[in-house]
Design a protein around this motif. Structure first.
Motif, short mmCIF file in Angstrom:
data_model
loop_
_atom_site.label_atom_id
_atom_site.label_comp_id
_atom_site.label_asym_id
_atom_site.label_seq_id
_atom_site.Cartn_x
_atom_site.Cartn_y
_atom_site.Cartn_z
N ASN A 144 77.02 15.70 5.63
CA ASN A 144 77.84 14.77 4.86
C ASN A 144 77.87 13.36 5.42
OD1 ASN A 144 78.58 16.61 2.85
ND2 ASN A 144 80.21 17.45 4.13
N ASP A 145 77.03 13.05 6.41
CA ASP A 145 76.94 11.68 6.90
C ASP A 145 76.58 10.74 5.75
OD1 ASP A 145 77.59 12.29 9.50
OD2 ASP A 145 75.52 12.39 10.21
N VAL A 178 80.44 4.67 7.40
CA VAL A 178 79.00 4.80 7.11
C VAL A 178 78.22 5.06 8.40
CG1 VAL A 178 76.97 3.64 6.19
CG2 VAL A 178 79.20 3.33 5.08
N LYS A 179 77.45 6.14 8.44
CA LYS A 179 76.70 6.50 9.64
C LYS A 179 75.40 5.72 9.77
CE LYS A 179 76.21 9.05 13.36
NZ LYS A 179 76.08 10.50 13.34
N LEU A 180 74.75 5.44 8.65
CA LEU A 180 73.47 4.74 8.68
C LEU A 180 73.36 3.76 7.53
CD1 LEU A 180 70.45 4.29 9.49
CD2 LEU A 180 69.90 6.27 8.04
N ILE A 181 72.95 2.54 7.85
CA ILE A 181 72.58 1.56 6.82
C ILE A 181 71.10 1.26 6.98
CG2 ILE A 181 72.90 -0.78 5.95
CD1 ILE A 181 75.77 -0.69 7.02
N TYR A 182 70.35 1.45 5.90
CA TYR A 182 68.95 1.02 5.88
C TYR A 182 68.81 0.00 4.78
CZ TYR A 182 64.04 0.77 4.64
OH TYR A 182 62.80 0.28 4.34
N ILE A 183 68.21 -1.15 5.09
CA ILE A 183 67.93 -2.14 4.04
C ILE A 183 66.53 -2.70 4.19
CG2 ILE A 183 70.32 -2.81 3.56
CD1 ILE A 183 69.84 -5.30 5.33
N ARG A 227 62.83 9.54 5.53
CA ARG A 227 63.22 10.81 6.14
C ARG A 227 63.31 10.68 7.66
NH1 ARG A 227 59.59 16.29 6.83
NH2 ARG A 227 61.22 17.55 7.82
N ARG A 228 62.32 10.05 8.26
CA ARG A 228 62.33 9.89 9.72
C ARG A 228 63.54 9.07 10.18
NH1 ARG A 228 56.89 8.21 12.57
NH2 ARG A 228 56.59 10.46 12.33
N ILE A 229 63.82 7.98 9.49
CA ILE A 229 64.94 7.12 9.87
C ILE A 229 66.26 7.88 9.73
CG2 ILE A 229 66.24 5.06 9.20
CD1 ILE A 229 63.49 3.83 8.39
N ILE A 230 66.41 8.62 8.63
CA ILE A 230 67.64 9.39 8.42
C ILE A 230 67.78 10.50 9.47
CG2 ILE A 230 68.81 10.96 6.82
CD1 ILE A 230 67.72 9.18 4.53
N GLU A 231 66.68 11.17 9.80
CA GLU A 231 66.74 12.21 10.82
C GLU A 231 67.07 11.63 12.19
OE1 GLU A 231 62.97 14.22 10.55
OE2 GLU A 231 63.79 15.77 9.20
N MET A 232 66.56 10.44 12.48
CA MET A 232 66.83 9.79 13.76
C MET A 232 68.30 9.44 13.94
SD MET A 232 63.80 6.96 14.24
CE MET A 232 64.92 5.96 15.24
N CYS A 233 68.93 9.00 12.85
CA CYS A 233 70.23 8.35 12.96
C CYS A 233 71.41 9.15 12.39
CB CYS A 233 70.18 6.99 12.26
SG CYS A 233 68.96 5.86 12.94
N GLN A 238 75.25 12.25 2.12
CA GLN A 238 75.90 11.45 1.10
C GLN A 238 75.28 10.05 1.13
OE1 GLN A 238 80.22 12.13 0.24
NE2 GLN A 238 80.21 12.82 2.36
N TYR A 239 75.37 9.34 0.03
CA TYR A 239 74.72 8.03 0.01
C TYR A 239 75.45 7.07 -0.93
CZ TYR A 239 72.65 10.29 -4.11
OH TYR A 239 72.47 10.97 -5.28
N ILE A 240 75.25 5.79 -0.64
CA ILE A 240 75.71 4.71 -1.51
C ILE A 240 74.53 3.76 -1.68
CG2 ILE A 240 77.33 2.80 -1.82
CD1 ILE A 240 79.20 4.23 0.17
N GLY A 241 74.17 3.46 -2.90
CA GLY A 241 73.08 2.54 -3.17
C GLY A 241 73.56 1.40 -4.05
#
Length: 394
Positions: free
Chosen positions: A316-317, A23-28, A305-311, A339-342
């Protein structure tokens, strides 16, 4: 693209076998533990219980992160200090930033809390391995900078022949006025400034300001500065490896406006480097984003969007959110080709993330859709933890 219904701790452990280290980025956006238990999640734990609750989930989250991955946790004033200490333990040497995000304005609100009105929340950003994490630079729109008050009127000529004019005089002349004073009087100060801003924007390659050359500049720059001071009125150029040339006049560097101008969301605009204080993302008017509603806690698509673009930087990340709520993270990741997992355990009915993602696939036009030219399409998989997950947990 997985949407999982069920207890997030169980779901995270279930995902571990297949997705560990991917997983490249986790946002919670977890329960803030404010003491108010009106939200669907328990938001009134004792502090020690809440920290244990968070610790269990952050530890498994760390296992899922790739070596160059990052986790971003959004939190309010109430627990931010304690959470940062906890994350320092789970992600040793992983701290990247604490970002302050303006989320509300006091206008229209009755101040009920003791002390100063709380208008901000915080993003705690940690890397699994900070040295391997890569920041993709971000910019925000800004107003015209009046310090850029000069123009090279013959920019296509060799720099030794450059002619320099005051930008205000150029704009006044183009509008048929003999002086800046007359132009301001006839057009009005506001209109003249607007014309000035437009002119500089469309001539950014030749509009510039003078910038001081600091004593800690490179040896070659300082030497050329001294030569320039001895030769007033003459432009000098310093070639630099893998960088644009540096131009010096009268001991000052010529800094072109083009360095500030970028295309944001399809519009050419002056920009400034993003800092750790974000005040430019509107939180009003987001209730209908994605065609679903969430009374409390809904986040703007522009924020994600900003967080995803930053990280992240590749289509396919994988982006993970295990407090998915109304599905903002998944919706934005879908529109951006990630790609995402929620994971979500609460029932939202017509405002569920599944409904939102179906709207996205059909071509949802809200949120960031226009900015990223979203036309619809794609798919996701919905699944639920096994019916007897309590027995499974035992």
């Amino acid at each position: 693209n997985l949407i999982i219904k069920g207890n997030n701790l169980l779901a995270l452990h279930t995902l571990k076998t297949q997705f560990r280290g991917q997983v490249k980025l986790i946002y919670i956006d977890p329960p803030y533990n404010t003491g108010n238990d009106s939200f669907g999640y328990n938001d009134a734990f004792s502090r020690s219980t809440w920290l244990t609750f968070m610790k269990n989930r952050l530890e498994i989250a760390r296992e899922l992160l790739s070596q160059d991955g990052a986790i971003v946790v959004q939190i309010s004033d109430m627990q931010v200090g304690y959470l940062q200490v906890l994350m320092d333990e789970i992600f040793p040497e992983g701290f990247i930033n604490k970002v302050t995000v303006k989320t509300r304005s006091p206008s229209g609100f009755k101040t009920v809390n003791l002390g100063v009105f709380e208008s901000a929340e915080y993003l705690l950003i940690y890397g699994k391995n900070r040295k391997l994490w890569k920041y993709n630079p971000q910019f925000e729109a800004t107003e015209y900078d009046e310090n850029y008050s000069f123009q090279v009127t013959n920019i296509d000529e060799p720099y030794s022949k450059w002619k320099i004019a005051n930008i205000k005089e150029v704009v006044a002349s183009q509008h048929g006025y003999k002086s800046v004073r007359t132009a301001k009087k006839e057009l009005g100060e506001g209109v003249f400034l607007a014309e000035l801003a437009q002119y500089t924007l469309h001539n950014a390659q030749s509009v510039f300001r003078f910038t001081e050359i600091n004593p800690d500049a490179g040896k070659d720059t300082l030497e050329l500065k001294d030569i320039s001071l001895k030769n007033p009125g003459k432009v000098f150029m310093l070639e630099r490896d893998n960088l644009s040339p540096r131009y010096i006049l009268n001991g000052h560097e010529i800094t072109f406006y083009a360095n500030k101008v970028r295309e944001l969301d399809g519009n050419l605009t002056p920009t400034t480097m993003l800092t750790n204080i974000w005040t430019d993302i509107p939180w009003e008017g987001i209730a209908a984003e994605g065609g679903v509603k969430l009374k409390k806690g809904k986040k703007p698509e522009r924020l994600l969007r900003r967080i995803i673009e930053m990280c992240t930087d590749k289509p396919n990340d994988i982006v993970l959110d295990f407090y998915l709520g109304s599905g903002t993270t998944a919706a934005v990741a879908h529109k951006m080709g990630r790609q995402y997992i929620g994971i979500e355990q609460l029932e939202y009915g017509d405002n569920d993330s599944v409904v939102r993602l179906q709207n996205v696939i059909k071509g949802d036009k809200s949120g960031i859709s226009k900015a990223v030219n979203w036309q619809g399409g794609g798919d996701f998989i919905y699944c639920e933890l096994m019916k007897y997950n309590e027995a499974f947990m035992e």
